[in-house]
Scaffold this motif. Structure first.
Motif, short mmCIF file in Angstrom:
data_model
loop_
_atom_site.label_atom_id
_atom_site.label_comp_id
_atom_site.label_asym_id
_atom_site.label_seq_id
_atom_site.Cartn_x
_atom_site.Cartn_y
_atom_site.Cartn_z
N GLU B 43 -25.33 -46.59 -90.52
CA GLU B 43 -25.62 -47.21 -91.80
C GLU B 43 -27.14 -47.21 -91.96
OE1 GLU B 43 -24.01 -51.55 -93.41
OE2 GLU B 43 -24.32 -51.23 -91.29
N PRO B 46 -32.58 -51.79 -93.62
CA PRO B 46 -34.00 -52.03 -93.81
C PRO B 46 -34.57 -53.03 -92.80
CG PRO B 46 -32.72 -53.22 -95.48
CD PRO B 46 -31.74 -52.57 -94.56
N THR B 48 -38.56 -54.82 -91.74
CA THR B 48 -39.98 -54.89 -92.08
C THR B 48 -40.83 -54.31 -90.96
OG1 THR B 48 -39.45 -56.92 -93.22
CG2 THR B 48 -41.78 -56.48 -92.86
N ILE B 62 -39.15 -55.83 -85.49
CA ILE B 62 -38.58 -57.00 -84.82
C ILE B 62 -37.32 -57.36 -85.58
CG2 ILE B 62 -38.91 -59.44 -84.26
CD1 ILE B 62 -41.87 -58.84 -83.86
N PHE B 63 -36.20 -57.40 -84.88
CA PHE B 63 -34.96 -57.59 -85.62
C PHE B 63 -34.02 -58.54 -84.91
CE2 PHE B 63 -32.26 -55.07 -82.84
CZ PHE B 63 -33.18 -54.25 -82.19
N GLN B 64 -33.22 -59.19 -85.72
CA GLN B 64 -32.22 -60.12 -85.21
C GLN B 64 -30.86 -59.44 -85.23
OE1 GLN B 64 -32.33 -63.89 -87.09
NE2 GLN B 64 -30.48 -64.63 -86.08
N LEU B 66 -27.35 -59.21 -86.02
CA LEU B 66 -26.59 -59.95 -87.02
C LEU B 66 -25.20 -59.37 -87.16
CD1 LEU B 66 -27.66 -62.21 -88.91
CD2 LEU B 66 -27.82 -60.48 -90.70
N GLY B 67 -25.13 -58.07 -87.18
CA GLY B 67 -23.84 -57.41 -87.37
C GLY B 67 -23.82 -56.09 -86.64
N SER B 69 -24.82 -52.87 -87.18
CA SER B 69 -25.93 -51.92 -86.98
C SER B 69 -27.07 -52.49 -86.15
CB SER B 69 -26.47 -51.46 -88.34
OG SER B 69 -25.45 -50.78 -89.03
N THR B 70 -27.36 -53.77 -86.35
CA THR B 70 -28.43 -54.36 -85.54
C THR B 70 -27.97 -54.49 -84.08
OG1 THR B 70 -27.69 -56.47 -86.47
CG2 THR B 70 -29.75 -55.55 -87.32
N ASN B 212 -34.77 -59.89 -99.40
CA ASN B 212 -34.09 -58.92 -98.55
C ASN B 212 -32.67 -58.65 -99.00
OD1 ASN B 212 -33.19 -61.43 -97.93
ND2 ASN B 212 -33.45 -61.26 -95.74
N PRO B 213 -32.52 -58.12 -100.22
CA PRO B 213 -31.17 -57.79 -100.70
C PRO B 213 -30.59 -56.62 -99.92
CG PRO B 213 -32.79 -56.87 -102.17
CD PRO B 213 -33.54 -57.68 -101.16
N GLN B 257 -26.18 -61.03 -101.90
CA GLN B 257 -26.30 -60.67 -100.48
C GLN B 257 -24.98 -60.86 -99.75
OE1 GLN B 257 -28.71 -62.79 -97.46
NE2 GLN B 257 -30.23 -61.23 -97.94
N GLU B 264 -18.09 -56.83 -93.70
CA GLU B 264 -18.96 -56.82 -92.53
C GLU B 264 -18.28 -57.53 -91.39
OE1 GLU B 264 -21.22 -54.84 -92.74
OE2 GLU B 264 -22.49 -55.02 -94.51
C1 LIG Z 1 -36.82 -55.36 -97.17
C2 LIG Z 1 -36.04 -55.96 -96.02
C3 LIG Z 1 -36.69 -56.27 -94.85
C4 LIG Z 1 -35.99 -56.79 -93.77
N1 LIG Z 1 -36.67 -57.05 -92.63
C5 LIG Z 1 -36.01 -57.54 -91.55
C6 LIG Z 1 -36.69 -57.76 -90.30
O1 LIG Z 1 -37.87 -57.49 -90.18
N2 LIG Z 1 -35.97 -58.25 -89.26
C7 LIG Z 1 -34.63 -58.53 -89.37
O2 LIG Z 1 -34.03 -58.94 -88.39
N3 LIG Z 1 -33.97 -58.31 -90.53
C8 LIG Z 1 -34.62 -57.82 -91.61
N4 LIG Z 1 -33.92 -57.57 -92.77
C9 LIG Z 1 -32.48 -57.83 -92.81
C10 LIG Z 1 -31.72 -56.69 -92.15
O3 LIG Z 1 -31.84 -55.53 -92.90
C11 LIG Z 1 -30.23 -57.03 -91.99
O4 LIG Z 1 -30.14 -58.05 -91.07
C12 LIG Z 1 -29.41 -55.88 -91.47
O5 LIG Z 1 -29.28 -54.89 -92.47
C13 LIG Z 1 -28.03 -56.33 -91.05
O6 LIG Z 1 -27.29 -55.19 -90.63
P1 LIG Z 1 -26.05 -55.34 -89.66
O7 LIG Z 1 -25.22 -54.10 -89.79
O8 LIG Z 1 -26.48 -55.67 -88.31
O9 LIG Z 1 -25.29 -56.55 -90.23
P2 LIG Z 1 -24.12 -56.50 -91.28
O10 LIG Z 1 -22.86 -56.36 -90.51
O11 LIG Z 1 -24.45 -55.50 -92.31
O12 LIG Z 1 -24.27 -57.92 -91.92
C14 LIG Z 1 -24.07 -59.11 -91.23
C15 LIG Z 1 -24.25 -60.25 -92.18
O13 LIG Z 1 -25.55 -60.19 -92.78
C16 LIG Z 1 -25.49 -60.14 -94.19
N5 LIG Z 1 -26.47 -59.15 -94.65
C17 LIG Z 1 -26.25 -57.85 -94.98
N6 LIG Z 1 -27.38 -57.27 -95.38
C18 LIG Z 1 -28.34 -58.19 -95.30
C19 LIG Z 1 -29.70 -58.20 -95.61
N7 LIG Z 1 -30.34 -57.14 -96.15
N8 LIG Z 1 -30.39 -59.33 -95.38
C20 LIG Z 1 -29.77 -60.41 -94.87
N9 LIG Z 1 -28.48 -60.47 -94.59
C21 LIG Z 1 -27.76 -59.39 -94.82
C22 LIG Z 1 -24.08 -59.72 -94.50
O14 LIG Z 1 -23.64 -60.30 -95.70
C23 LIG Z 1 -23.29 -60.22 -93.32
O15 LIG Z 1 -22.84 -61.50 -93.52
C24 LIG Z 1 -34.60 -57.04 -93.87
C25 LIG Z 1 -33.95 -56.75 -95.05
C26 LIG Z 1 -34.64 -56.19 -96.13
C27 LIG Z 1 -33.92 -55.83 -97.39
#
Ligand SMILES: Cc1cc2nc3c(=O)[nH]c(=O)nc-3n(C[C@H](O)[C@H](O)[C@H](O)COP(=O)(O)OP(=O)(O)OC[C@H]3O[C@@H](n4cnc5c(N)ncnc54)[C@H](O)[C@@H]3O)c2cc1C
Ligand SMILES: Cc1cc2nc3c(=O)[nH]c(=O)nc-3n(C[C@H](O)[C@H](O)[C@H](O)COP(=O)(O)OP(=O)(O)OC[C@H]3O[C@@H](n4cnc5c(N)ncnc54)[C@H](O)[C@@H]3O)c2cc1C
Ligand code: SF4
Ligand code: SF4
Ligand code: FES
Lengths: 465, 274
Positions: B43, B46, B48, B62-64, B66-67, B69-70, B212-213, B257, B264
């Motif tokens: 996938e 994004p 920062t 630096i990333f957390q 969450l789901g 891809s991270t 962060n949409p 969001q 997810e």
């Molecule tokens: C411009 C920008 C900069 C970012 N910078 C950082 C950063 O520096 N560090 C960091 O850890 N994260 C950052 N994020 C958020 C990061 O992109 C999302 O955490 C990541 O896409 C989640 O992917 P995933 O597949 O692990 O989780 P998913 O399985 O896709 O999502 C897990 C959960 O997070 C929610 N989610 C989905 N997309 C986002 C999103 N864009 N922001 C927040 N929640 C979301 C979903 O609704 C779901 O509940 C940024 C987002 C944007 C748009």
């Protein structure tokens, strides 16, 4: 004695009830026998009207003649002298407005199925033909191409054949532009696009993916890096919205997003592919072009029960390829002509219904176009859970904002010299949708070709290289 | 391919990686981001740009986790490569040479905040920062901020570091104590940024937030990242991600969001993500 049948040899297709549930190609293509039979319908006209109807002047009677003789490789060679992407054009060209429109056989009966024959020859070559190694003498001159869509690919291919060191800079993680992210698999299999792109890369074109020109590097910086000419083929990828209430509700997509999720990110295969998409049960697609048809037919394939195309003009005015409209109808898409959305209503933040108004066409104005106007008090509400907006795209502003001296039109299109495709900035050329606004694959390719020729002339004339 | 040169686990959920990415490193500025794909089927996500080194042509993310891809990203190691890494995307932050600025970083939001604060400090701006997190372990980059700020305040849910409570509690206290700021830069979860703006608006302190949409291409092509700012629709990937907090429709952002919450979730289970 030519074959005087009034109709084209029919091309086998998947049954509409089966195909509207799968992503396999709808039109299955001619067999060799069918192709050779259709080829005999061509009269081999001396004045070749068909050729002038083709934006890249494919030598149509000549390749068809070879086809009748069974010389398929020769036919392929003739086509590819003018058209680097025949398997693609044979599938997506609006032939009824181009080569086939002016075919002599079309005066009485159906024109020769030029597109289908072109497709057959290209497909046959891909399956059976031998790989050709073209001997290219490099001239060591660097040229940059911005954007790997049909315009950029064509320009790059032609310049590479002439010996230039061409690099394509592409923003996405894959080449192809709309061919990869926009046009769906069932109309244009991605494997085939990849193969046709591969033949261009094999001419020695260098690819830099993940480079957004205007952000990762600017046009001026490319010039500084020694690129003697630059061709901008960045397309018209910026989606337009209607500006009506409710457009930001959850469940409202721009067609670009919907199609990109599905084609480029393969959301139809979720969760095997990690990118999701929401289709819903009742889908309204706004617009009447190829993009709208593709979005509607894709939604149907992903399980939507009812799919509507809402178009503010009448059936005659539909800008989509005719074949796609027929296919869409066969697959159960419901057309609501002379209707225009006014408002999208939501519930808990999600799309719930759409309010439309009926339209009628006025008398033609000076421009000859009949303008749709609302019929008073004809508003009605339709329950819907997904809306896909496909009302057009404009050029992305990134390049014009970061390139001083590049003249653009008010709507964002880059201004070029028509003969050469050169922009207001010396040695910077442009072509395709970024110049014309959303148009067609073959026009974009024609522009890429023209620019390649002009770049070659200019650089060869410039002795200070 | 984009090689991972360093990897560090900052806490249970947060990782730091240094990636070789010449095009991004040469041009990026604070406030900009990248979109990456971990592998060929991945996938586009994004993140920062948390730091960069133009000479070494590297970028820090630096990333957390969450789901899906991270999580996948966190399983990559030094020496592995990422499939795609495009940028710099978005507009650079509009950093002004104010007298005094307050930065607020919630959770992993401290990471995108850092390059902006660092740049401001280089510009000679006087800086205070509030960092918040669930507990002491979830505060990141505190040493880095302390090295360049006048004051760094902390707020944790459980009170294990700094004040017990939210960053907004500390913000309120600082303002009550009479601290004057020319601008507040808040980066963190949407609810946090919304709450911050709720407070700063009362005193009319200009507040920049970073949205962060959900994004796909990051170039203005898909329209998925659209947000309402003032009366206009903006694409966060090209017009942002920084916006004037007073004008942002946070409720709409929060709603949009969550558009794929169910999927997810299914995805995480289906793929054994979490
Ligand atoms: C411009 C920008 C900069 C970012 N910078 C950082 C950063 O520096 N560090 C960091 O850890 N994260 C950052 N994020 C958020 C990061 O992109 C999302 O955490 C990541 O896409 C989640 O992917 P995933 O597949 O692990 O989780 P998913 O399985 O896709 O999502 C897990 C959960 O997070 C929610 N989610 C989905 N997309 C986002 C999103 N864009 N922001 C927040 N929640 C979301 C979903 O609704 C779901 O509940 C940024 C987002 C944007 C748009
Ligand atoms: C859904 C859909 C269906 C269509 N169906 C048909 C059809 O049936 N028949 C037909 O003839 N036409 C059709 N079209 C139109 C046709 O696809 C386009 O006219 C054609 O692709 C234009 O080619 P192009 O090379 O100018 O631009 P594009 O195909 O848009 O390619 C532009 C490329 O440039 C890249 N790019 C953009 N900005 C930058 C940047 N700053 N830096 C680097 N790279 C950048 C983009 O990522 C993209 O890869 C359709 C279009 C769509 C969207
Ligand atoms: S490229 Fe298109 S217009 Fe030209 S001959 Fe082929 S189908 Fe016809
Ligand atoms: S106009 Fe039609 S019949 Fe005549 S050469 Fe062209 S394809 Fe053949
Ligand atoms: S992410 Fe697609 S337009 Fe912003």
């Amino acid at each position: 004695m030519p074959n005087m049948s009034l109709n084209k040899v029919k091309m086998p297709e998947q049954d509409p009830k089966v195909r509207n549930k799968n992503f396999n190609e709808v039109a299955l293509g001619y067999t060799k026998e069918q192709a050779m039979e259709e080829a005999t319908r061509c009269l081999n006209c001396k004045h070749k009207p068909c050729v002038s109807g083709c934006p890249v002047n494919v030598p149509i009677p000549e390749f068809i003649k070879e086809l009748t003789k069974g010389n398929l490789e020769k036919a392929y060679e003739l086509i590819t002298k003018e058209n680097n992407l025949p398997a693609i054009c044979g599938r997506v060209c609006p032939q009824e407005n181009q080569c086939e429109k002016v075919c002599v056989r079309g005066i009485k009966g159906e024109p020769v199925a030029i597109g289908r024959l072109e497709r057959f020859v290209a497909d046959y070559h891909m399956q059976k033909g031998e790989k050709r190694n073209i001997d290219i003498k490099k001239n060591g001159i660097k040229v940059a191409v911005v954007g790997g869509g049909p315009a950029g690919l064509t320009c790059a291919g032609d310049l590479a054949k002439l010996g230039y060191d061409v690099t394509i800079f592409e923003a996405l993680h894959t080449l192809g532009g709309v061919l990869m992210y926009g046009i769906p698999e069932f109309r244009l299999p991605k494997k085939l696009v990849e193969e046709e792109i591969e033949t261009i890369i094999n001419l020695g074109v260098e690819i830099q993916k993940n480079v957004v020109v205007g952000r990762s590097i600017t046009i001026d910086e490319l010039i500084k890096e020694g690129y003697k000419a630059i061709f901008v083929g960045s397309g018209a990828g910026l989606p337009k919205f209607m500006g009506i209430e409710g457009e930001n509700l959850n469940g409202v997509y721009a067609a670009n997003e919907f199609l990109t999720r599905i084609n480029l990110m393969k959301a139809y295969d979720f969760p095997n592919s990690p990118t999701p998409v929401k289709v819903g049960e009742k889908v309204a697609v706004i617009g009447g072009g190829n993009v709208a048809m593709d979005a509607a037919r894709t939604a149907k394939r992903l399980g939507a029960k009812e799919v509507y195309i809402i178009y503010r003009r009448g059936e005659e005015e539909l800008p989509a390829r005719k074949e796609e409209v027929i296919h869409a109808k066969e697959e159960g898409i419901v057309f609501k002509f002379l209707n225009n959305p006014k408002k999208i209503n939501g519930e808990d933040g999600w799309v719930k219904s759409i309010e439309c108004v009926e339209m009628e066409l006025t008398e033609a104005d000076e421009s000859g176009r009949r303008r749709p106007v609302e019929i008073k008090d004809s508003n009605y509400i339709m329950d819907i859970d997904t809306v896909i907006v496909a009302i057009g795209q404009g050029p992305n502003p990134l390049i014009r904002q970061t390139t001083p001296g590049l003249k653009t039109k008010e709507w964002g299109g880059i201004v070029v010299e028509e003969e050469t495709m050169e922009t207001s900035k010396e040695n910077v050329y442009a072509g395709g949708d970024v110049v014309t606004g959303a148009a067609t694959v073959i026009l974009a390719m024609g522009a890429g070709k023209k620019a390649a020729k002009a770049i070659h002339q200019k650089l060869q004339g410039d002795k200070n290289l | 391919m984009y090689k991972i040169l360093e990897k560090e686990k900052l806490n249970e959920l947060v990782y730091r990686m240094v990636i070789n990415a010449p095009y991004v490193a040469r041009k990026c500025e604070p406030g900009q981001f990248v979109i990456l794909r971990v592998d060929e089927k991945g996938e586009r996500i994004p993140l920062t740009i948390a730091d960069y080194d133009r000479e070494k042509e590297t970028v820090t993310i630096i990333f957390q986790v969450l789901g899906y891809s991270t999580k996948l990203l966190s399983e990559k190691n030094i020496g592995d490569s990422l499939q795609d890494f495009v940028g710099p995307l978005g507009k650079a932050s509009d950093l002004k040479k104010h007298k005094r600025v307050l930065g607020i970083g919630g959770g992993v939001g401290a990471a995108p905040l850092y390059p902006q604060i660092k740049k401001l400090s280089e510009m000679g701006v006087e800086l205070d920062v509030i960092l918040g997190g669930r507990s002491k372990d979830f505060i990141i980059l505190d040493d880095k901020f302390e090295a360049i700020c006048n004051n760094v305040y902390y707020a944790t849910d459980d009170g294990t570091k700094g004040a017990k409570g939210f960053v907004t509690d500390v913000l309120k206290r600082l303002l009550e104590e009479g601290n004057k700021y020319d601008e507040v830069i808040a980066i963190g979860p949407l609810v946090m940024m919304k709450a911050v703006v709720g407070i700063t608006k009362l005193q009319n302190i200009k507040t920049s937030v970073s949205l962060n949409p959900i994004m796909i291409d990051g170039t203005g092509m898909c329209g998925g990242c659209r947000v309402t700012v003032g009366d206009e629709i903006k694409f966060a990937c090209v017009d942002g991600p920084d916006f004037d907090g007073f004008l942002v429709d946070f409720d709409e952002c929060i709603r949009r969001q969550g558009m794929y919450k169910e999927e997810e979730h299914a995805c995480r289970i289906g793929l054994g993500g979490d």
